[in-house]
Design a protein around this motif. Structure first.
Motif, mmCIF file in Angstrom:
data_model
loop_
_atom_site.group_PDB
_atom_site.id
_atom_site.type_symbol
_atom_site.label_atom_id
_atom_site.label_comp_id
_atom_site.label_asym_id
_atom_site.label_seq_id
_atom_site.Cartn_x
_atom_site.Cartn_y
_atom_site.Cartn_z
ATOM 1 N N ARG A 72 92.479 3.411 -47.356
ATOM 2 C CA ARG A 72 92.593 3.691 -48.691
ATOM 3 C C ARG A 72 92.439 5.245 -49.068
ATOM 4 O O ARG A 72 92.830 5.837 -50.155
ATOM 5 C CB ARG A 72 91.767 2.708 -49.691
ATOM 6 N N LEU A 73 91.352 5.714 -48.413
ATOM 7 C CA LEU A 73 90.907 6.874 -48.537
ATOM 8 C C LEU A 73 92.106 8.002 -48.260
ATOM 9 O O LEU A 73 92.488 8.752 -49.008
ATOM 10 C CB LEU A 73 89.574 7.356 -47.653
ATOM 11 N N LEU A 74 92.851 7.582 -47.137
ATOM 12 C CA LEU A 74 93.966 8.526 -46.715
ATOM 13 C C LEU A 74 94.841 8.262 -48.013
ATOM 14 O O LEU A 74 95.541 9.568 -47.881
ATOM 15 C CB LEU A 74 94.742 7.941 -45.575
ATOM 16 N N HIS A 75 95.153 7.068 -48.270
ATOM 17 C CA HIS A 75 96.362 7.197 -49.564
ATOM 18 C C HIS A 75 95.869 8.015 -50.809
ATOM 19 O O HIS A 75 96.759 8.730 -51.409
ATOM 20 C CB HIS A 75 96.340 5.732 -49.864
ATOM 21 N N ALA A 76 94.467 7.816 -51.002
ATOM 22 C CA ALA A 76 93.913 8.642 -52.235
ATOM 23 C C ALA A 76 94.033 10.047 -51.874
ATOM 24 O O ALA A 76 94.630 10.981 -52.693
ATOM 25 C CB ALA A 76 92.559 8.215 -52.439
ATOM 26 N N VAL A 77 93.784 10.707 -50.539
ATOM 27 C CA VAL A 77 93.887 11.937 -50.514
ATOM 28 C C VAL A 77 95.397 12.566 -50.362
ATOM 29 O O VAL A 77 95.581 13.720 -50.995
ATOM 30 C CB VAL A 77 93.430 12.347 -48.808
ATOM 31 N N GLY A 78 96.444 11.812 -50.124
ATOM 32 C CA GLY A 78 97.607 11.863 -49.984
ATOM 33 C C GLY A 78 98.186 11.954 -51.496
ATOM 34 O O GLY A 78 98.980 13.209 -51.774
ATOM 35 N N GLN A 79 97.735 11.340 -52.284
ATOM 36 C CA GLN A 79 98.081 11.066 -53.849
ATOM 37 C C GLN A 79 97.559 12.461 -54.424
ATOM 38 O O GLN A 79 98.362 13.377 -55.447
ATOM 39 C CB GLN A 79 97.773 9.857 -54.518
ATOM 40 N N ARG A 80 96.367 12.942 -54.000
ATOM 41 C CA ARG A 80 95.827 14.192 -54.895
ATOM 42 C C ARG A 80 96.735 15.141 -54.478
ATOM 43 O O ARG A 80 97.005 16.188 -55.071
ATOM 44 C CB ARG A 80 94.447 14.280 -54.538
ATOM 45 N N LEU A 81 96.963 15.485 -53.266
ATOM 46 C CA LEU A 81 97.582 16.610 -52.700
ATOM 47 C C LEU A 81 99.027 16.711 -53.246
ATOM 48 O O LEU A 81 99.480 17.614 -53.392
ATOM 49 C CB LEU A 81 98.014 16.523 -50.976
ATOM 50 N N HIS A 82 99.607 15.294 -53.543
ATOM 51 C CA HIS A 82 100.856 15.112 -53.874
ATOM 52 C C HIS A 82 101.115 15.833 -55.443
ATOM 53 O O HIS A 82 101.955 16.140 -55.980
ATOM 54 C CB HIS A 82 101.310 13.787 -53.936
ATOM 55 N N GLN A 83 99.995 15.793 -56.109
ATOM 56 C CA GLN A 83 99.850 16.210 -57.542
ATOM 57 C C GLN A 83 99.730 17.782 -57.519
ATOM 58 O O GLN A 83 100.144 18.242 -58.564
ATOM 59 C CB GLN A 83 98.626 15.869 -58.141
ATOM 60 N N LEU A 84 99.799 18.500 -56.546
ATOM 61 C CA LEU A 84 99.701 19.985 -56.514
ATOM 62 C C LEU A 84 101.004 20.514 -56.950
ATOM 63 O O LEU A 84 102.068 19.941 -56.636
ATOM 64 C CB LEU A 84 99.488 20.590 -55.195
ATOM 65 N N ASP A 85 100.965 21.408 -57.809
ATOM 66 C CA ASP A 85 102.323 22.030 -58.176
ATOM 67 C C ASP A 85 103.053 22.537 -57.227
ATOM 68 O O ASP A 85 102.825 23.377 -56.542
ATOM 69 C CB ASP A 85 101.942 23.112 -59.589
ATOM 70 N N ARG A 86 104.582 22.066 -57.146
ATOM 71 C CA ARG A 86 105.405 22.618 -56.401
ATOM 72 C C ARG A 86 105.385 22.455 -54.907
ATOM 73 O O ARG A 86 105.633 23.136 -54.143
ATOM 74 C CB ARG A 86 105.815 24.064 -56.674
ATOM 75 N N ALA A 87 104.449 21.525 -54.466
ATOM 76 C CA ALA A 87 104.065 21.111 -53.223
ATOM 77 C C ALA A 87 104.889 19.909 -52.374
ATOM 78 O O ALA A 87 104.963 19.143 -53.250
ATOM 79 C CB ALA A 87 102.684 20.866 -53.078
ATOM 80 N N PHE A 88 105.366 20.251 -51.419
ATOM 81 C CA PHE A 88 105.484 19.334 -50.551
ATOM 82 C C PHE A 88 104.415 18.845 -49.663
ATOM 83 O O PHE A 88 104.100 19.622 -48.555
ATOM 84 C CB PHE A 88 106.852 19.755 -49.568
ATOM 85 N N VAL A 89 104.471 17.488 -49.521
ATOM 86 C CA VAL A 89 103.091 17.075 -48.997
ATOM 87 C C VAL A 89 103.516 15.846 -47.747
ATOM 88 O O VAL A 89 104.339 15.042 -48.006
ATOM 89 C CB VAL A 89 102.159 16.535 -49.908
ATOM 90 N N CYS A 90 103.145 15.856 -46.707
ATOM 91 C CA CYS A 90 103.435 15.097 -45.549
ATOM 92 C C CYS A 90 102.254 14.621 -44.843
ATOM 93 O O CYS A 90 101.253 15.454 -44.771
ATOM 94 C CB CYS A 90 104.404 16.034 -44.386
ATOM 95 N N ARG A 91 102.041 13.243 -44.520
ATOM 96 C CA ARG A 91 101.110 12.981 -43.612
ATOM 97 C C ARG A 91 101.810 12.999 -42.114
ATOM 98 O O ARG A 91 102.788 12.496 -41.828
ATOM 99 C CB ARG A 91 100.742 11.522 -43.819
ATOM 100 N N TYR A 92 101.028 13.843 -41.398
ATOM 101 C CA TYR A 92 101.617 14.375 -40.182
ATOM 102 C C TYR A 92 101.075 13.423 -39.123
ATOM 103 O O TYR A 92 101.783 13.177 -38.057
ATOM 104 C CB TYR A 92 101.053 15.793 -39.852
ATOM 105 N N GLY A 93 100.018 12.787 -39.197
ATOM 106 C CA GLY A 93 99.465 11.754 -38.404
ATOM 107 C C GLY A 93 97.909 11.751 -38.706
ATOM 108 O O GLY A 93 97.300 12.634 -38.628
ATOM 109 N N GLY A 94 97.516 10.355 -38.179
ATOM 110 C CA GLY A 94 96.095 10.272 -38.278
ATOM 111 C C GLY A 94 95.421 10.546 -39.528
ATOM 112 O O GLY A 94 95.883 10.117 -40.677
ATOM 113 N N ASP A 95 94.476 11.496 -39.537
ATOM 114 C CA ASP A 95 93.834 12.052 -40.623
ATOM 115 C C ASP A 95 94.382 13.777 -40.984
ATOM 116 O O ASP A 95 93.649 14.351 -41.487
ATOM 117 C CB ASP A 95 92.474 12.088 -40.651
#
Length: 380
Positions: free
Chosen positions: A288-311
């Motif tokens: 759930r923490l990984l999901h929350a981190v991803g969502q915060r990064l996703h809110q960055l302006d004009r950012a493309f965010v990818c989970r590359y693997g693991g953490d």
């Protein structure tokens, strides 16, 4: 004629021109032929049917003139030379000057419902003349496209493709029909309500020396198949845990940026002490923490965010942004199941094209940069 759908029927089917000469015979009907034949051979020479006290040729000719398009009529009690039992000839008028469809109902099927295959077929069918003008469609076609036959007669199928770029496909289709007599492929069509259908179209030419060519088309709606492919592709490009794009989507996005942008940043992020978080709080909290981190990064302006693997995460930013913008995602704790968890993020930055010209080179550079900062004790 190469009418592949009619070839699969277990019912003997013969297509006749208005002069009662053969245009097409499917395999089941061929088994009833009494002699070899060619196109334009008279029907009764190849299929010597007879009926007591009746001139079948004259009767069939009268039906060809009397029936309206898509209408059918049965000739009962027919005998076939060399065969036992009595047959029914089910005659369907396709359209004016379009010829007849004759279904040969074998004796054991004598009690079959008295309707034409053209009318009961679950496959949408269309007949067009030598100028590709619509002469008849069946009920399955009306149901698929939402048009009544009366709305279609005298028009060409081109209006069903209004606004759709199918020119290249259609050129290949007509070339194949002219050269080989048949074509099968995918074509987009528009329903009456505006919905675009992806159809598998099978088009065959019916022609012989002294009659103009006519065309028989079969349509199968395969839109659901393409929707399933679209959904599967979306899943293939999405990380199941964070719902972010995965590394497949990352490669495509970097490739597109290389083609369209002069500069951009690639930021490689590694979460510090993530193993201890899993050990202390459990793997479910870690997920759930990984999901929350991803969502915060996703809110960055004009950012493309990818989970590359693991953490590990990768963020792509335009050159007008600052790599330090990602630090805001970790400036406050994450509340997971009532637990406030602070996260340390180590990051490395690569800039295109300064630090690499390919996705592999940029990721490698940012990864090495991240490990240098991590080993030096740097924190975001």
């Amino acid at each position: 004629m190469n009418a592949t759908l009619l070839d699969t029927l277990i019912t003997p089917v013969v297509m006749l021109h208005d002069d009662l000469t053969l245009a097409y015979v499917n395999p089941e009907a061929m088994a009833l032929c009494t002699q070899p034949y060619e196109a334009a051979t008279p029907f009764f020479e190849v299929f010597p049917f007879s009926k007591q006290n009746a001139d079948l040729a004259a009767l069939l000719l009268r039906l060809s003139h009397a029936l309206l398009e898509a209408q059918c009529s049965d000739i009962l009690g027919c005998c076939l030379a060399g065969k036992k039992g009595r047959y029914t000839l089910r005659v369907t008028r396709l359209a004016p000057s379009m010829g007849l469809m004759v279904q040969i109902v074998v004796p054991q099927q004598a009690g079959a419902q008295r309707v034409s295959y053209f009318n009961i077929s679950p496959v949408a069918m269309m007949w067009t003349d030598s100028h590709d003008i619509i002469q008849a469609v069946n009920p399955a076609f009306e149901a698929m496209f939402g048009y009544a036959q009366a709305d279609l007669l005298g028009r060409t199928p081109a209006f069903l493709r209004d606004g759709l770029d199918e020119q290249t496909t259609l050129e290949a289709m007509w070339k194949a029909v002219v050269d080989e007599g048949h074509w099968k492929g995918e074509v987009h069509h528009r329903r009456q309500d505006g919905e675009v259908l992806t159809t598998q179209l099978s088009l065959s030419a019916i022609s012989h020396d002294h009659c103009a060519t006519t065309y028989l088309s079969f349509f199968t709606d395969i839109s659901h198949h393409f929707e399933q492919i679209k959904q599967l592709k979306a899943r293939a490009y999405q990380d199941y845990l964070t719902e972010l794009p995965n590394r497949f989507a990352l490669d495509d996005t970097i490739y597109e940026l290389i083609l369209t942008q002069s500069y951009f940043y690639l930021i490689f992020i590694d979460l510090g002490y993530f193993k201890q978080i899993n050990d202390n709080y459990g793997h479910l909290v870690g997920d759930r923490l990984l999901h929350a981190v991803g969502q915060r990064l996703h809110q960055l302006d004009r950012a493309f965010v990818c989970r590359y693997g693991g953490d590990e995460f990768i963020v792509l930013l335009p050159i007008s942004a600052q790599p330090s913008d990602v630090d805001t995602a970790f400036s406050s704790p994450f509340l997971i199941d009532g637990q406030a968890i602070s996260v340390i993020a180590h990051k490395g930055v690569a800039q295109y094209p300064r630090d690499g010209y390919t996705s592999e080179a940029l990721i490698r550079y940012a990864d090495k940069s991240m490990y240098k900062m991590k080993s030096s004790g740097f924190r975001s």
